[in-house]
Write a protein that holds these residues in place. Structure first.
Motif, PDB file in Angstrom:
ATOM      1  N   PRO A  63       0.600  -1.265   0.155  1.00 34.10           N
ATOM      2  CA  PRO A  63       0.019   0.068  -0.102  1.00 34.10           C
ATOM      3  C   PRO A  63       0.877   1.079  -0.083  1.00 34.10           C
ATOM      4  CG  PRO A  63       0.265  -0.626   2.191  1.00 34.10           C
ATOM      5  CD  PRO A  63       0.995  -1.567   1.241  1.00 34.10           C
ATOM      6  N   GLY A  64       2.056   1.261   0.017  1.00 33.90           N
ATOM      7  CA  GLY A  64       3.015   2.508   0.100  1.00 33.90           C
ATOM      8  C   GLY A  64       2.895   3.451  -0.929  1.00 33.90           C
ATOM      9  N   THR A  65       3.538   4.570  -0.933  1.00 29.39           N
ATOM     10  CA  THR A  65       3.528   5.670  -1.860  1.00 29.39           C
ATOM     11  C   THR A  65       4.527   5.376  -2.825  1.00 29.39           C
ATOM     12  OG1 THR A  65       5.095   6.913  -0.588  1.00 29.39           O
ATOM     13  CG2 THR A  65       2.802   7.134   0.178  1.00 29.39           C
ATOM     14  N   ARG A  66       4.492   6.416  -3.758  1.00 26.11           N
ATOM     15  CA  ARG A  66       5.607   5.990  -4.905  1.00 26.11           C
ATOM     16  C   ARG A  66       7.131   6.528  -4.666  1.00 26.11           C
ATOM     17  NH1 ARG A  66       5.511   3.688 -10.004  1.00 26.11           N
ATOM     18  NH2 ARG A  66       3.163   3.839 -10.873  1.00 26.11           N
ATOM     19  N   ASP A  67       7.041   7.409  -3.380  1.00 28.87           N
ATOM     20  CA  ASP A  67       8.531   7.668  -2.719  1.00 28.87           C
ATOM     21  C   ASP A  67       9.344   6.483  -2.563  1.00 28.87           C
ATOM     22  OD1 ASP A  67       7.257  10.231  -3.013  1.00 28.87           O
ATOM     23  OD2 ASP A  67       6.873  10.356  -0.868  1.00 28.87           O
ATOM     24  N   GLU A  68      10.293   6.498  -3.032  1.00 26.18           N
ATOM     25  CA  GLU A  68      11.517   5.272  -3.039  1.00 26.18           C
ATOM     26  C   GLU A  68      11.007   4.086  -3.239  1.00 26.18           C
ATOM     27  OE1 GLU A  68      12.744   5.393   1.141  1.00 26.18           O
ATOM     28  OE2 GLU A  68      13.407   7.694   1.156  1.00 26.18           O
ATOM     29  N   ALA A  84      -6.556  -5.373   6.278  1.00 29.90           N
ATOM     30  CA  ALA A  84      -6.802  -6.534   7.079  1.00 29.90           C
ATOM     31  C   ALA A  84      -8.332  -6.731   7.261  1.00 29.90           C
ATOM     32  CB  ALA A  84      -6.183  -6.606   8.351  1.00 29.90           C
ATOM     33  N   GLU A  85      -9.148  -5.714   7.679  1.00 25.29           N
ATOM     34  CA  GLU A  85     -10.376  -5.838   7.888  1.00 25.29           C
ATOM     35  C   GLU A  85     -11.396  -6.171   6.725  1.00 25.29           C
ATOM     36  OE1 GLU A  85     -11.831  -2.718  10.424  1.00 25.29           O
ATOM     37  OE2 GLU A  85     -11.052  -3.289  12.131  1.00 25.29           O
ATOM     38  N   ALA A  86     -10.802  -5.629   5.653  1.00 29.83           N
ATOM     39  CA  ALA A  86     -11.455  -5.989   4.326  1.00 29.83           C
ATOM     40  C   ALA A  86     -11.239  -7.371   3.867  1.00 29.83           C
ATOM     41  CB  ALA A  86     -10.883  -5.106   3.337  1.00 29.83           C
ATOM     42  N   LEU A  87     -10.120  -7.802   4.261  1.00 22.13           N
ATOM     43  CA  LEU A  87      -9.748  -9.223   3.911  1.00 22.13           C
ATOM     44  C   LEU A  87     -10.632 -10.213   4.509  1.00 22.13           C
ATOM     45  CD1 LEU A  87      -5.986  -9.496   2.984  1.00 22.13           C
ATOM     46  CD2 LEU A  87      -7.778  -8.938   1.291  1.00 22.13           C
ATOM     47  N   LEU A  88     -10.667  -9.753   5.904  1.00 25.50           N
ATOM     48  CA  LEU A  88     -11.464 -10.655   6.786  1.00 25.50           C
ATOM     49  C   LEU A  88     -13.191 -10.519   6.313  1.00 25.50           C
ATOM     50  CD1 LEU A  88     -11.340 -12.198   9.646  1.00 25.50           C
ATOM     51  CD2 LEU A  88     -12.017 -10.091  10.851  1.00 25.50           C
ATOM     52  N   LYS A  89     -13.436  -9.582   6.104  1.00 28.94           N
ATOM     53  CA  LYS A  89     -15.035  -9.387   5.865  1.00 28.94           C
ATOM     54  C   LYS A  89     -15.095 -10.088   4.363  1.00 28.94           C
ATOM     55  CE  LYS A  89     -16.877  -5.453   6.834  1.00 28.94           C
ATOM     56  NZ  LYS A  89     -17.124  -4.049   6.823  1.00 28.94           N
ATOM     57  N   ALA A  90     -14.198 -10.233   3.594  1.00 27.08           N
ATOM     58  CA  ALA A  90     -14.443 -10.756   2.395  1.00 27.08           C
ATOM     59  C   ALA A  90     -14.677 -12.374   2.275  1.00 27.08           C
ATOM     60  CB  ALA A  90     -13.179 -10.513   1.344  1.00 27.08           C
ATOM     61  N   ARG A  91     -14.031 -12.923   3.316  1.00 21.74           N
ATOM     62  CA  ARG A  91     -14.254 -14.181   3.578  1.00 21.74           C
ATOM     63  C   ARG A  91     -13.879 -15.240   2.459  1.00 21.74           C
ATOM     64  NH1 ARG A  91     -15.296 -15.083   8.644  1.00 21.74           N
ATOM     65  NH2 ARG A  91     -16.068 -13.251   9.814  1.00 21.74           N
ATOM     66  N   ARG A  92     -12.726 -14.981   1.787  1.00 16.50           N
ATOM     67  CA  ARG A  92     -12.348 -15.923   0.435  1.00 16.50           C
ATOM     68  C   ARG A  92     -11.572 -17.020   0.755  1.00 16.50           C
ATOM     69  NH1 ARG A  92     -13.195 -13.613  -4.554  1.00 16.50           N
ATOM     70  NH2 ARG A  92     -14.699 -11.918  -4.398  1.00 16.50           N
ATOM     71  N   GLY A  93     -11.234 -17.268   1.794  1.00 18.30           N
ATOM     72  CA  GLY A  93     -10.674 -18.444   2.319  1.00 18.30           C
ATOM     73  C   GLY A  93     -11.380 -19.342   3.138  1.00 18.30           C
ATOM     74  N   GLN A 277      -8.057  -2.761  -7.459  1.00 23.02           N
ATOM     75  CA  GLN A 277      -9.292  -1.766  -7.000  1.00 23.02           C
ATOM     76  C   GLN A 277      -8.865  -0.599  -6.089  1.00 23.02           C
ATOM     77  OE1 GLN A 277     -12.037  -4.764  -5.198  1.00 23.02           O
ATOM     78  NE2 GLN A 277     -12.534  -5.792  -7.076  1.00 23.02           N
ATOM     79  N   GLN A 278      -8.024  -0.873  -5.339  1.00 18.50           N
ATOM     80  CA  GLN A 278      -7.324  -0.075  -4.298  1.00 18.50           C
ATOM     81  C   GLN A 278      -6.580   1.141  -5.085  1.00 18.50           C
ATOM     82  OE1 GLN A 278      -8.680   0.206  -1.286  1.00 18.50           O
ATOM     83  NE2 GLN A 278      -9.696  -1.456  -1.707  1.00 18.50           N
ATOM     84  N   GLU A 285      -0.627   3.569  -4.632  1.00 23.46           N
ATOM     85  CA  GLU A 285       0.043   4.270  -5.723  1.00 23.46           C
ATOM     86  C   GLU A 285       0.956   3.500  -6.585  1.00 23.46           C
ATOM     87  OE1 GLU A 285       1.799   7.821  -3.897  1.00 23.46           O
ATOM     88  OE2 GLU A 285       0.204   8.595  -2.904  1.00 23.46           O
ATOM     89  N   ARG A 286       1.413   2.544  -5.620  1.00 17.10           N
ATOM     90  CA  ARG A 286       2.306   1.403  -6.571  1.00 17.10           C
ATOM     91  C   ARG A 286       1.530   0.306  -7.413  1.00 17.10           C
ATOM     92  NH1 ARG A 286       6.971   0.045  -1.950  1.00 17.10           N
ATOM     93  NH2 ARG A 286       7.327   2.469  -1.545  1.00 17.10           N
ATOM     94  N   PRO A 287       2.456   0.008  -8.566  1.00 16.85           N
ATOM     95  CA  PRO A 287       1.912  -1.206  -9.089  1.00 16.85           C
ATOM     96  C   PRO A 287       1.766  -2.443  -8.262  1.00 16.85           C
ATOM     97  CG  PRO A 287       3.602  -0.306 -10.054  1.00 16.85           C
ATOM     98  CD  PRO A 287       3.732   0.439  -8.867  1.00 16.85           C
ATOM     99  N   THR A 288       0.553  -3.067  -8.871  1.00 20.65           N
ATOM    100  CA  THR A 288       0.294  -4.297  -8.031  1.00 20.65           C
ATOM    101  C   THR A 288       1.342  -5.108  -7.596  1.00 20.65           C
ATOM    102  OG1 THR A 288      -1.920  -4.391  -8.976  1.00 20.65           O
ATOM    103  CG2 THR A 288      -1.133  -6.396  -8.258  1.00 20.65           C
ATOM    104  N   ASN A 289       1.413  -5.423  -6.326  1.00 21.68           N
ATOM    105  CA  ASN A 289       2.651  -6.237  -5.659  1.00 21.68           C
ATOM    106  C   ASN A 289       2.346  -7.185  -4.642  1.00 21.68           C
ATOM    107  OD1 ASN A 289       5.091  -7.151  -5.436  1.00 21.68           O
ATOM    108  ND2 ASN A 289       5.924  -5.414  -4.521  1.00 21.68           N
ATOM    109  N   VAL A 290       1.937  -8.349  -4.866  1.00 21.43           N
ATOM    110  CA  VAL A 290       1.317  -9.240  -3.910  1.00 21.43           C
ATOM    111  C   VAL A 290       2.392 -10.348  -3.658  1.00 21.43           C
ATOM    112  CG1 VAL A 290      -0.978  -8.376  -4.296  1.00 21.43           C
ATOM    113  CG2 VAL A 290      -0.395 -10.618  -5.173  1.00 21.43           C
ATOM    114  N   ARG A 291       2.001 -10.978  -2.527  1.00 17.53           N
ATOM    115  CA  ARG A 291       2.879 -12.211  -2.137  1.00 17.53           C
ATOM    116  C   ARG A 291       1.820 -13.267  -1.374  1.00 17.53           C
ATOM    117  NH1 ARG A 291       5.913  -9.867  -4.756  1.00 17.53           N
ATOM    118  NH2 ARG A 291       8.195  -9.560  -4.691  1.00 17.53           N
ATOM    119  N   LEU A 292       1.998 -14.446  -1.551  1.00 17.65           N
ATOM    120  CA  LEU A 292       1.066 -15.380  -0.920  1.00 17.65           C
ATOM    121  C   LEU A 292       1.754 -16.423  -0.499  1.00 17.65           C
ATOM    122  CD1 LEU A 292      -1.802 -15.851   0.334  1.00 17.65           C
ATOM    123  CD2 LEU A 292      -2.337 -17.091  -1.640  1.00 17.65           C
TER     124      LEU A 292
END
Length: 437
Positions: A63-68, A84-93, A277-278, A285-292
């Motif tokens: 969720p960081g900014t473009r800085d650095e 965290a609360e949005a992922l909890l409410k989504a209940r996708r797991g 979406q965010q 602000e940054r490109p999509t960058n996720v880990r699982l």
């Protein structure tokens, strides 16, 4: 025949007591050092949830900014409260839980017991079934309690004994921070190694489990004290605290249970869509960058085994190699001293294979005795480890698997050390030895 060779080995030991003692001591020192460090490594690098770790995953967002910003860098290790609360409410797991560490003041009603501080974990209902947490009495709270911001508490076995005398305290009142909580469950003995669900509280995650578990929603209502790392990546709006929903701060851990590989793939796609979406909404602000990562991958990535433990293990095996080289030299000297005896046996019809087997069994006998002594040295070494002022020291114990490994390593080491001397011994030429008599 093997029994006969062991008998010959015993006679040889009696004839060369000093040389035999030196070989046994060399192997014992090497085995003791290697098994001490290997046991510590085995304990610290084990699977904390065997049979289930492959279904537990740790999501990460950026969720960081473009800085650095640097393309391809690792996302933040924790989540904002909003995410965290949005992922909890989504209940996708299959199950999911958010959590953070904290501390509370326990105000016992028991006569003679003064208030004291206790480590706490603020989490959601799925924490207990997802991590197979054992209960002595009662159970965890349910999702409805999370939604209702209930004053429910789960306490550890040690805290139950201290405050309630060890009996079934389910339904009793526990006063924390001037607020009454209803005890809904008492944990049985539980100390996952490492404490994988939150590596942010202690350096490597080998501390004790918390004494009090409370609903996360309740902890925020009461503004209970929290602990662990917090990183704010942007300026906060006036009047917004670091733990508020809209704060640009990452401080919450989130775990999700996904029972099949397809569910894991689908969840990662969900995370990517959520990130997009965010970003479209202007939050990210940054490109999509996720880990699982799954549980074991998460532990490997975070290098939960301290670097000094890895170094000590490799140094110990280097020492074992030096000990084996010394043993090779001693065995070679011992077998070559018996060249005339071997020559006579060969002249009387003993095959090279028989000579090789006899010498190898003698080497294995040395290894077995060295293994017994090495086991005692390993116990002594582990006792010394437990005296160190580090959080994982108390975990250094030799389990049955490592006990068997000690003897397996001793036999393998003695076979390795005895192979060359035994081969040289079986190459003795009978004619030359008989002429020199």
């Amino acid at each position: 025949m093997i029994g006969y060779y062991f008998n010959l080995a015993l006679r040889s030991f009696r004839r060369n007591k000093v040389l035999t003692a030196l070989m046994v001591l060399a192997i014992a020192l090497g085995i003791g050092a290697a098994m001490t460090t290997m046991t510590v490594f085995h304990v610290l690098s084990g699977d904390p949830l065997p049979g289930k770790s492959q279904t537990l995953f740790y999501p990460q967002l950026d969720p960081g900014t473009r800085d650095e910003y640097r393309p391809g860098e690792e996302p933040t290790a924790q989540l904002t409260r909003l995410d965290a609360e949005a992922l909890l409410k989504a209940r996708r797991g299959d199950r999911q839980a958010l959590m953070t560490g904290g501390g509370v003041a326990v105000q016992p009603q028991r006569a003679g017991l003064l208030p004291f501080a206790a480590d706490a974990r603020y989490t959601s209902a799925d924490f207990f079934p997802m991590f197979d947490v054992p209960f002595l009495y009662g159970s965890g709270w349910n999702a409805a309690a999370d939604e209702a911001h209930a004053r429910d508490a789960v306490i550890s076995k040690a805290l139950n004994e201290k405050v309630f005398g060890g009996g079934n305290s389910v339904g009793k009142t526990l006063r924390l921070e001037d607020t009454d909580f209803r005890v809904v469950g008492v944990l049985d003995d539980w100390r996952p190694v490492p404490k994988f669900y939150d590596l942010n509280v202690s350096r490597h995650g080998y501390g004790e489990a918390e004494q009090v578990f409370l609903p996360f929603s309740t902890s925020r209502d009461l503004e209970l004290g929290r602990s662990g790392n917090m990183n704010c990546f942007d300026e906060r709006v006036d009047g917004v605290s670091a733990t508020d929903v809209g704060a640009p701060c990452v401080w919450i851990q989130f775990w999700v249970q996904l029972d099949t590989p397809k569910k894991a793939a689908d969840y990662k796609a969900f995370l990517e869509n959520y990130s997009e979406q965010q970003r479209a909404a202007g939050r990210f602000e940054r490109p999509t960058n996720v880990r699982l990562r799954d549980l074991m991958g998460f532990l490997r990535h975070n290098r939960v085994v301290p670097d000094d433990v890895n170094l000590q293990m490799w140094l110990a095996f280097g020492f074992l190699l030096v000990c084996l080289l010394n043993t090779v030299g001693l065995l070679l000297a011992k077998f070559m001293r018996r060249s005339s005896e071997i020559g006579v046996r060969r002249a009387l019809g003993a095959s090279r294979g028989a000579i090789f087997m006899q010498c190898l069994i003698e080497a294995v006998s040395v290894g077995l005795v060295g293994g017994l002594l090495g086991l005692a040295l390993a116990y002594l070494g582990l006792w010394a480890v437990r005296q160190q002022p580090v959080e994982h020291a108390a975990l250094a114990h030799l389990d049955p698997a490592m006990l068997l490994m000690t003897f397996a390593l001793a036999i393998f080491a003695s076979l390795l050390a005895g192979a060359l001397p035994a081969w040289r011994a079986c190459q003795v030429t009978p004619a030359i030895q008989l002429k020199t008599q």
